[in-house]
Design a protein around this motif. Structure first.
Motif, PDB file in Angstrom:
ATOM      1  N   UNK A 156       0.830  -1.212   0.000  1.00  0.00           N
ATOM      2  CA  UNK A 156       0.000   0.000   0.000  1.00  0.00           C
ATOM      3  C   UNK A 156       0.861   1.257   0.000  1.00  0.00           C
ATOM      4  N   UNK A 157       1.790   1.347   0.960  1.00  0.00           N
ATOM      5  CA  UNK A 157       2.535   2.609   1.038  1.00  0.00           C
ATOM      6  C   UNK A 157       3.658   2.690   0.005  1.00  0.00           C
ATOM      7  N   UNK A 158       4.174   1.531  -0.450  1.00  0.00           N
ATOM      8  CA  UNK A 158       5.204   1.576  -1.494  1.00  0.00           C
ATOM      9  C   UNK A 158       4.589   2.047  -2.811  1.00  0.00           C
ATOM     10  N   UNK A 159       3.435   1.494  -3.171  1.00  0.00           N
ATOM     11  CA  UNK A 159       2.766   1.941  -4.398  1.00  0.00           C
ATOM     12  C   UNK A 159       2.397   3.417  -4.307  1.00  0.00           C
ATOM     13  N   UNK A 160       1.862   3.844  -3.181  1.00  0.00           N
ATOM     14  CA  UNK A 160       1.468   5.249  -3.021  1.00  0.00           C
ATOM     15  C   UNK A 160       2.659   6.171  -3.176  1.00  0.00           C
ATOM     16  N   UNK A 161       3.793   5.755  -2.647  1.00  0.00           N
ATOM     17  CA  UNK A 161       5.003   6.563  -2.706  1.00  0.00           C
ATOM     18  C   UNK A 161       5.556   6.657  -4.128  1.00  0.00           C
ATOM     19  N   UNK A 162       5.578   5.521  -4.814  1.00  0.00           N
ATOM     20  CA  UNK A 162       6.088   5.514  -6.187  1.00  0.00           C
ATOM     21  C   UNK A 162       5.130   6.270  -7.113  1.00  0.00           C
ATOM     22  N   UNK A 163       3.840   6.194  -6.819  1.00  0.00           N
ATOM     23  CA  UNK A 163       2.847   6.943  -7.588  1.00  0.00           C
ATOM     24  C   UNK A 163       3.124   8.435  -7.496  1.00  0.00           C
ATOM     25  N   UNK A 164       3.386   8.910  -6.276  1.00  0.00           N
ATOM     26  CA  UNK A 164       3.657  10.330  -6.060  1.00  0.00           C
ATOM     27  C   UNK A 164       4.913  10.757  -6.823  1.00  0.00           C
ATOM     28  N   UNK A 165       5.929   9.914  -6.815  1.00  0.00           N
ATOM     29  CA  UNK A 165       7.186  10.281  -7.473  1.00  0.00           C
ATOM     30  C   UNK A 165       7.040  10.321  -8.987  1.00  0.00           C
ATOM     31  N   UNK A 166       6.269   9.398  -9.548  1.00  0.00           N
ATOM     32  CA  UNK A 166       6.067   9.390 -10.992  1.00  0.00           C
ATOM     33  C   UNK A 166       5.285  10.619 -11.447  1.00  0.00           C
ATOM     34  N   UNK A 167       4.334  11.046 -10.644  1.00  0.00           N
ATOM     35  CA  UNK A 167       3.516  12.210 -11.009  1.00  0.00           C
ATOM     36  C   UNK A 167       4.268  13.519 -10.812  1.00  0.00           C
ATOM     37  N   UNK A 168       5.074  13.603  -9.760  1.00  0.00           N
ATOM     38  CA  UNK A 168       5.654  14.903  -9.405  1.00  0.00           C
ATOM     39  C   UNK A 168       7.184  14.959  -9.378  1.00  0.00           C
ATOM     40  N   UNK A 169       7.851  13.793  -9.414  1.00  0.00           N
ATOM     41  CA  UNK A 169       9.306  13.785  -9.330  1.00  0.00           C
ATOM     42  C   UNK A 169       9.845  13.929  -7.918  1.00  0.00           C
ATOM     43  N   UNK A 170       8.964  14.000  -6.922  1.00  0.00           N
ATOM     44  CA  UNK A 170       9.386  14.216  -5.542  1.00  0.00           C
ATOM     45  C   UNK A 170       9.726  12.914  -4.836  1.00  0.00           C
ATOM     46  N   UNK A 171      11.005  12.710  -4.502  1.00  0.00           N
ATOM     47  CA  UNK A 171      11.424  11.548  -3.725  1.00  0.00           C
ATOM     48  C   UNK A 171      10.994  11.765  -2.275  1.00  0.00           C
ATOM     49  N   UNK A 172      10.602  10.701  -1.555  1.00  0.00           N
ATOM     50  CA  UNK A 172      10.163  10.879  -0.167  1.00  0.00           C
ATOM     51  C   UNK A 172      11.142  11.652   0.705  1.00  0.00           C
ATOM     52  N   UNK A 173      12.451  11.409   0.563  1.00  0.00           N
ATOM     53  CA  UNK A 173      13.426  12.102   1.412  1.00  0.00           C
ATOM     54  C   UNK A 173      13.434  13.604   1.159  1.00  0.00           C
ATOM     55  N   UNK A 174      13.050  13.997  -0.046  1.00  0.00           N
ATOM     56  CA  UNK A 174      12.919  15.424  -0.355  1.00  0.00           C
ATOM     57  C   UNK A 174      11.621  15.975   0.224  1.00  0.00           C
ATOM     58  N   UNK A 175      10.534  15.247   0.059  1.00  0.00           N
ATOM     59  CA  UNK A 175       9.229  15.713   0.534  1.00  0.00           C
ATOM     60  C   UNK A 175       9.171  15.789   2.056  1.00  0.00           C
ATOM     61  N   UNK A 176       9.765  14.802   2.724  1.00  0.00           N
ATOM     62  CA  UNK A 176       9.686  14.736   4.186  1.00  0.00           C
ATOM     63  C   UNK A 176      10.398  15.888   4.874  1.00  0.00           C
ATOM     64  N   UNK A 177      11.241  16.581   4.150  1.00  0.00           N
ATOM     65  CA  UNK A 177      11.947  17.731   4.740  1.00  0.00           C
ATOM     66  C   UNK A 177      10.970  18.838   5.150  1.00  0.00           C
ATOM     67  N   UNK A 178       9.797  18.854   4.533  1.00  0.00           N
ATOM     68  CA  UNK A 178       8.833  19.932   4.777  1.00  0.00           C
ATOM     69  C   UNK A 178       7.840  19.613   5.891  1.00  0.00           C
ATOM     70  N   UNK A 179       7.993  18.471   6.543  1.00  0.00           N
ATOM     71  CA  UNK A 179       7.096  18.146   7.655  1.00  0.00           C
ATOM     72  C   UNK A 179       7.185  19.197   8.747  1.00  0.00           C
ATOM     73  N   UNK A 180       6.103  19.445   9.479  1.00  0.00           N
ATOM     74  CA  UNK A 180       6.148  20.414  10.587  1.00  0.00           C
ATOM     75  C   UNK A 180       7.264  20.065  11.569  1.00  0.00           C
ATOM     76  N   UNK A 181       7.904  21.110  12.092  1.00  0.00           N
ATOM     77  CA  UNK A 181       9.031  20.913  12.999  1.00  0.00           C
ATOM     78  C   UNK A 181      10.306  21.409  12.346  1.00  0.00           C
ATOM     79  N   UNK A 182      11.456  21.205  12.982  1.00  0.00           N
ATOM     80  CA  UNK A 182      12.727  21.617  12.376  1.00  0.00           C
ATOM     81  C   UNK A 182      12.893  20.976  11.004  1.00  0.00           C
ATOM     82  N   UNK A 183      13.333  21.756  10.041  1.00  0.00           N
ATOM     83  CA  UNK A 183      13.445  21.270   8.666  1.00  0.00           C
ATOM     84  C   UNK A 183      14.295  20.018   8.576  1.00  0.00           C
ATOM     85  N   UNK A 184      13.698  18.959   8.020  1.00  0.00           N
ATOM     86  CA  UNK A 184      14.443  17.730   7.753  1.00  0.00           C
ATOM     87  C   UNK A 184      14.593  16.785   8.922  1.00  0.00           C
ATOM     88  N   UNK A 185      13.792  16.947   9.983  1.00  0.00           N
ATOM     89  CA  UNK A 185      13.984  16.082  11.156  1.00  0.00           C
ATOM     90  C   UNK A 185      13.622  14.626  10.865  1.00  0.00           C
TER      91      UNK A 185
END
Length: 501
Positions: free
Chosen positions: A70-99
């Motif tokens: 479930x989460x692997x497909x969802x993650x790869x789907x997001x990357x194919x549509x937008x080019x955003x790798x999870x490690x890049x996207x997760x940097x924007x989570x609330x809190x100190x940048x990149x925690x």
């Protein structure tokens, strides 16, 4: 098409087809992911699970594989549509940048030598069994040195082809063996439905130490190996860039480019998502199918003899799976198992290195230049060299088994962090994608279920493993990542441009 939008690779006719069977030709990166788990993920843990729990372990294999798909497909789907790798996207989570990426990377750094100590130890065991001479620790060291040499020379092509052919032949024989032993198929079918797991009474007589190991911890370690670890999936997405599916190999799509994708239902990026669906589905189907075969044989052949893969017999008992067909198949088993685990010693550092590389490239400070050769060499030494050191340390601490070494690493990398990954998928899609190209409500609910289930599995396993220090260490770990992310905020600043080596 918008003039600002790069020219994407056009989807082939087979992918445009409405017949999902034609999408099978796009089973590519997922084959790498599936092959990584053939060792511990299929040969070892399902066999051990079948020997201990019988057919009841089958539902765990299916359920865990589904949660991870479930989460692997969802993650790869997001990357194919937008080019955003999870490690890049997760940097924007609330809190100190990149925690959170820092949290994952520290887990990978700590867990990698632990996993390689386990895997190199098993490679040493099979070498002793094959040759009948020597010591597993010496053989493990020789295997690691050989893997390092191959990694430095890049001369693995022949071995890789031999591994694929011999492993493929072994898997075929395993499938034949399942039908040859004629398992009670109704019991097999019932095994895929949720049931309560418990240790059989005979187990304590054979393995007294299992009285101190909860069923939950035992099963969670299986779950961590089935289908792979969280960092396997991050590396999997990195390999995806080379396939050039949709936007995966390009810079992250801008809001304007995402708007174009949203407006065009037949946009190439949206069509390429079908390849992701087929690739991940085929990969996890293989995981379930092969794992189930080993679990069935473990139930039929090992359980009646009260044989549980453990210690020096971690891999030897399973040889009976092939000798059931014919004694001449014994050498095939030994060669296939050796190649499976040696292949992980070779391929594993490359996979985890990709994760580290993606993390560094996600930091503005390193985007203009990453010392690739030194980084790769250092990572190989840390992973394989560190693994050998941990293995030798265990030799002088005989009360510590290989399985005990890898247990905490498995809880963190294969279950707990996977749960966090699934939950954050929902936030990532909502934060970065326009409404019409986000995950549908069904996939959102499935990610939430997957995230909560895997997180709860991991937290329960931590409690059973060590009810006090398990949670204290997790809390301190998260706190340290928050502080480090804040202290390392200079990494969010661009550095002067340099060419990547």
């Amino acid at each position: 098409m918008n003039s600002k939008e790069p020219q994407l690779q056009e989807p082939p006719k087979a992918l445009i087809s409405t017949n999902p069977l034609r999408w099978l030709r796009f089973f590519g990166p997922g084959a790498i992911l599936a092959s990584v788990t053939v060792g511990s993920g299929e040969i070892l843990f399902p066999s051990r699970g079948g020997a201990i729990f019988g057919f009841k372990i089958l539902w765990v294999i299916l359920f865990v594989a589904l949660l991870k798909w479930i989460f692997v497909y969802s993650s790869i789907r997001h990357m194919i549509i937008s080019g955003g790798h999870p490690l890049e996207r997760w940097r924007k989570l609330p809190g100190p940048t990149g925690w959170f990426p820092l949290f994952l990377i520290i887990i990978v750094v700590i867990a990698t030598p632990l996993w390689f100590s386990f895997l190199s130890g098993l490679t040493g065991q099979i070498c002793v069994t094959i040759t009948g001479i020597g010591d597993q620790y010496i053989w493990a060291t020789i295997s690691v040195v050989a893997a390092m040499i191959l990694l430095s020379l890049g001369g693995y092509d022949f071995l890789e082809k031999a591994q694929t052919a011999i492993l493929g032949l072994m898997v075929v024989c395993i499938i034949v063996a399942v039908f040859y032993v004629s398992p009670p198929w109704w019991q097999v079918i019932k095994g895929f439905f949720p049931q309560v797991l418990s240790y059989p009474d005979w187990l304590y007589g054979v393995m007294p130490q299992m009285r101190d190991r909860s069923v939950w911890v035992e099963v969670v370690v299986y779950s961590s190996a089935i289908g792979g670890q969280s960092y396997d999936y991050l590396g999997y997405l990195s390999f995806l860039r080379e396939k050039k599916w949709g936007w995966s190999h390009l810079e992250t799509a801008s809001p304007e480019q995402l708007k174009t994708i949203e407006q065009q239902k037949d946009h190439p990026a949206r069509i390429w998502v079908r390849a992701a669906f087929m690739d991940t589905t085929a990969s996890f189907f293989m995981v379930v199918f092969i794992g189930a075969c080993f679990a069935i044989l473990g139930t039929i052949i090992l359980q009646p003899n009260e044989q549980v893969p453990e210690g020096l017999n971690m891999l030897t008992y399973q040889a009976a799976f092939l000798t059931t067909l014919h004694p001449w198949l014994l050498p095939l088993y030994y060669i296939a198992v050796f190649l499976a685990f040696f292949g992980i010693l070779y391929g594993g550092p490359e996979l985890t290195y990709r994760v580290l590389l993606e993390y560094l490239k996600s930091l503005p400070r390193f985007r203009s230049g990453v010392p690739l050769k030194r980084l790769r060499a250092g990572w190989i030494i840390w992973g394989l060299g560190g693994g050998v050191l941990v293995l030798w340390w265990s030799r002088f601490n005989p009360d510590v088994s290989l399985l005990e070494i890898v247990t905490p690493a498995g809880i963190y990398t294969g279950v707990l962090s996977c749960g966090f990954y699934a939950l954050i998928n929902v936030w990532v899609d909502r934060h970065f994608l326009p409404i019409s190209i986000r995950m549908g409500s069904t996939l959102v609910v499935l990610n939430i279920i997957s995230g909560l289930a895997l997180s709860c599995f991991g937290l329960k396993a931590l409690w059973d493993y060590d009810p006090v220090w398990g949670y204290i260490v997790l809390a301190l770990f998260l706190a340290v990542c928050f502080v480090l992310a804040w202290k390392m905020r200079f990494l969010n600043q661009e550095k002067s441009s340099k060419k990547i080596e």
